[in-house]
Design a protein around this motif. Structure first.
Motif, mmCIF file in Angstrom:
data_model
loop_
_atom_site.group_PDB
_atom_site.id
_atom_site.type_symbol
_atom_site.label_atom_id
_atom_site.label_comp_id
_atom_site.label_asym_id
_atom_site.label_seq_id
_atom_site.Cartn_x
_atom_site.Cartn_y
_atom_site.Cartn_z
ATOM 1 N N ARG A 193 0.849 -1.206 0.000
ATOM 2 C CA ARG A 193 0.000 0.000 0.000
ATOM 3 C C ARG A 193 0.886 1.258 0.000
ATOM 4 O O ARG A 193 0.629 2.202 -0.727
ATOM 5 C CB ARG A 193 -0.921 -0.019 1.225
ATOM 6 N N ASN A 194 1.937 1.247 0.779
ATOM 7 C CA ASN A 194 2.809 2.422 0.837
ATOM 8 C C ASN A 194 3.531 2.665 -0.483
ATOM 9 O O ASN A 194 3.739 3.809 -0.881
ATOM 10 C CB ASN A 194 3.811 2.290 1.998
ATOM 11 N N GLU A 195 3.908 1.585 -1.159
ATOM 12 C CA GLU A 195 4.508 1.740 -2.489
ATOM 13 C C GLU A 195 3.504 2.386 -3.442
ATOM 14 O O GLU A 195 3.853 3.243 -4.255
ATOM 15 C CB GLU A 195 4.937 0.377 -3.055
ATOM 16 N N LEU A 196 2.257 1.959 -3.339
ATOM 17 C CA LEU A 196 1.212 2.517 -4.213
ATOM 18 C C LEU A 196 0.979 3.990 -3.898
ATOM 19 O O LEU A 196 0.782 4.802 -4.806
ATOM 20 C CB LEU A 196 -0.112 1.741 -4.078
ATOM 21 N N LYS A 202 -2.390 8.822 -2.187
ATOM 22 C CA LYS A 202 -3.117 8.106 -1.141
ATOM 23 C C LYS A 202 -4.536 7.709 -1.557
ATOM 24 O O LYS A 202 -4.985 6.598 -1.280
ATOM 25 C CB LYS A 202 -3.152 8.960 0.129
ATOM 26 N N ALA A 203 -5.223 8.599 -2.246
ATOM 27 C CA ALA A 203 -6.629 8.299 -2.575
ATOM 28 C C ALA A 203 -6.726 7.043 -3.441
ATOM 29 O O ALA A 203 -7.533 6.143 -3.166
ATOM 30 C CB ALA A 203 -7.262 9.494 -3.284
ATOM 31 N N ILE A 204 -5.879 6.963 -4.452
ATOM 32 C CA ILE A 204 -5.925 5.782 -5.333
ATOM 33 C C ILE A 204 -5.419 4.551 -4.579
ATOM 34 O O ILE A 204 -6.055 3.488 -4.607
ATOM 35 C CB ILE A 204 -5.111 6.028 -6.620
ATOM 36 N N ALA A 205 -4.300 4.699 -3.886
ATOM 37 C CA ALA A 205 -3.729 3.539 -3.165
ATOM 38 C C ALA A 205 -4.737 2.968 -2.170
ATOM 39 O O ALA A 205 -4.852 1.753 -2.015
ATOM 40 C CB ALA A 205 -2.452 3.954 -2.452
ATOM 41 N N ASP A 206 -5.468 3.858 -1.524
ATOM 42 C CA ASP A 206 -6.450 3.401 -0.528
ATOM 43 C C ASP A 206 -7.650 2.705 -1.166
ATOM 44 O O ASP A 206 -8.430 2.063 -0.479
ATOM 45 C CB ASP A 206 -6.941 4.582 0.316
#
Ligand code: PGA
Length: 252
Positions: A193-196, A202-206
């Motif tokens: 998730r942190n790589e993303l 953050k919005a997309i990764a989340d």
């Protein structure tokens, strides 16, 4: 809120009639109990996709293939295109399963082409990553996963990347009966998730579901799924038994 997802990867198991039976059993359990809080996906062998697509209730269950070609069409004997898979009503394709990487020598570059072909056909890739035991023991696990993610997914345009599902499947846990501990799973899911976040924000990764795979079963699903970054499972062996698979589906 991210979607909760449980996908059953049947691998090269069942024949057409036993596969239809299994799909019917799962369908009945999910429909009769009105399970709508979890996205349930079945990934049978290619030969069963069309028949199973026709007997399941699509309001509750979706169909996935286990692989596809990165080519569009033409003289590629034995290959199956994403377009063909789309045409029978499937919505997902598993890409980069460790068995594909290990036995069929699919590397991150090949998988990058496959992911793009899946998205081009408006299907959703379930992209698998995972380290071997040797890689984990040498402390290379984060480096391996990072490369698998970067090389196969990070050149996607944001609009496409948003559709991807990621499955973390430590190779040492697949089909071995050894499951990653809840802490090991969460640690790696958070790392992913942190790589993303670093790449897409953050919005997309989340919003990206990250599934756990590797000897996930009724006895450990609840603990694994309770982790904040574990959004469900990609289930192998336990997906071949409707009752067990259903117990996993209802483990959130
Ligand atoms: P397993 O397989 O649940 O049998 O370990 C998981 C997978 O390979 O997707």
């Amino acid at each position: 809120m991210r979607n909760k997802i449980v996908a059953g990867n049947w691998k090269m198991n069942t024949n057409l009639s036993s596969g239809i039976e299994l799909a019917k059993e799962v369908n009945n359990l999910v429909v009769n109990n009105n399970i709508k809080n979890v996205k349930v996906i079945l990934s049978p062998p290619f030969t069963h996709l069309s028949d199973i697509n026709n007997i399941i209730n699509k309001e509750y269950i979706s169909i996935s293939a286990q692989n596809c070609s990165y080519e569009t069409k033409g003289a590629f004997t034995g290959e199956i295109s994403a377009e063909m898979i789309k045409s029978i009503g499937a919505e997902y394709i598993i890409i980069g399963h460790s068995e594909r990487r290990a036995y069929f020598k699919e590397n991150n570059q090949v998988l990058n082409k496959k992911v793009k072909k899946v998205l081009e056909n408006n299907l959703i890739p379930i992209y698998c990553c995972g380290e071997t035991l040797e890689e984990r023991e040498k402390g290379k696990l984060f480096e391996i996963i990072k490369n698998q993610i970067i090389e196969a997914l990070f050149d996607l345009p944001e609009e496409d990347f948003k559709k991807v599902i990621i499955a973390y499947e430590p190779v040492w846990a697949i089909g071995t009966g050894i499951t990653a501990t809840s802490e090991q799973a969460q640690e790696m899911h958070l790392f992913i998730r942190n790589e993303l976040i670093g790449k897409f924000g953050k919005a997309i990764a989340d919003s990206i579901p990250i599934l756990y795979g590797g000897s996930c079963k009724p006895s450990n699903a609840k603990e694994l799924f309770a982790n904040p970054d574990v959004d469900g499972g990609l289930i192998g062996g336990a997906a071949l038994n409707a009752e067990d698979f259903y117990k996993i589906i209802t483990s959130f």
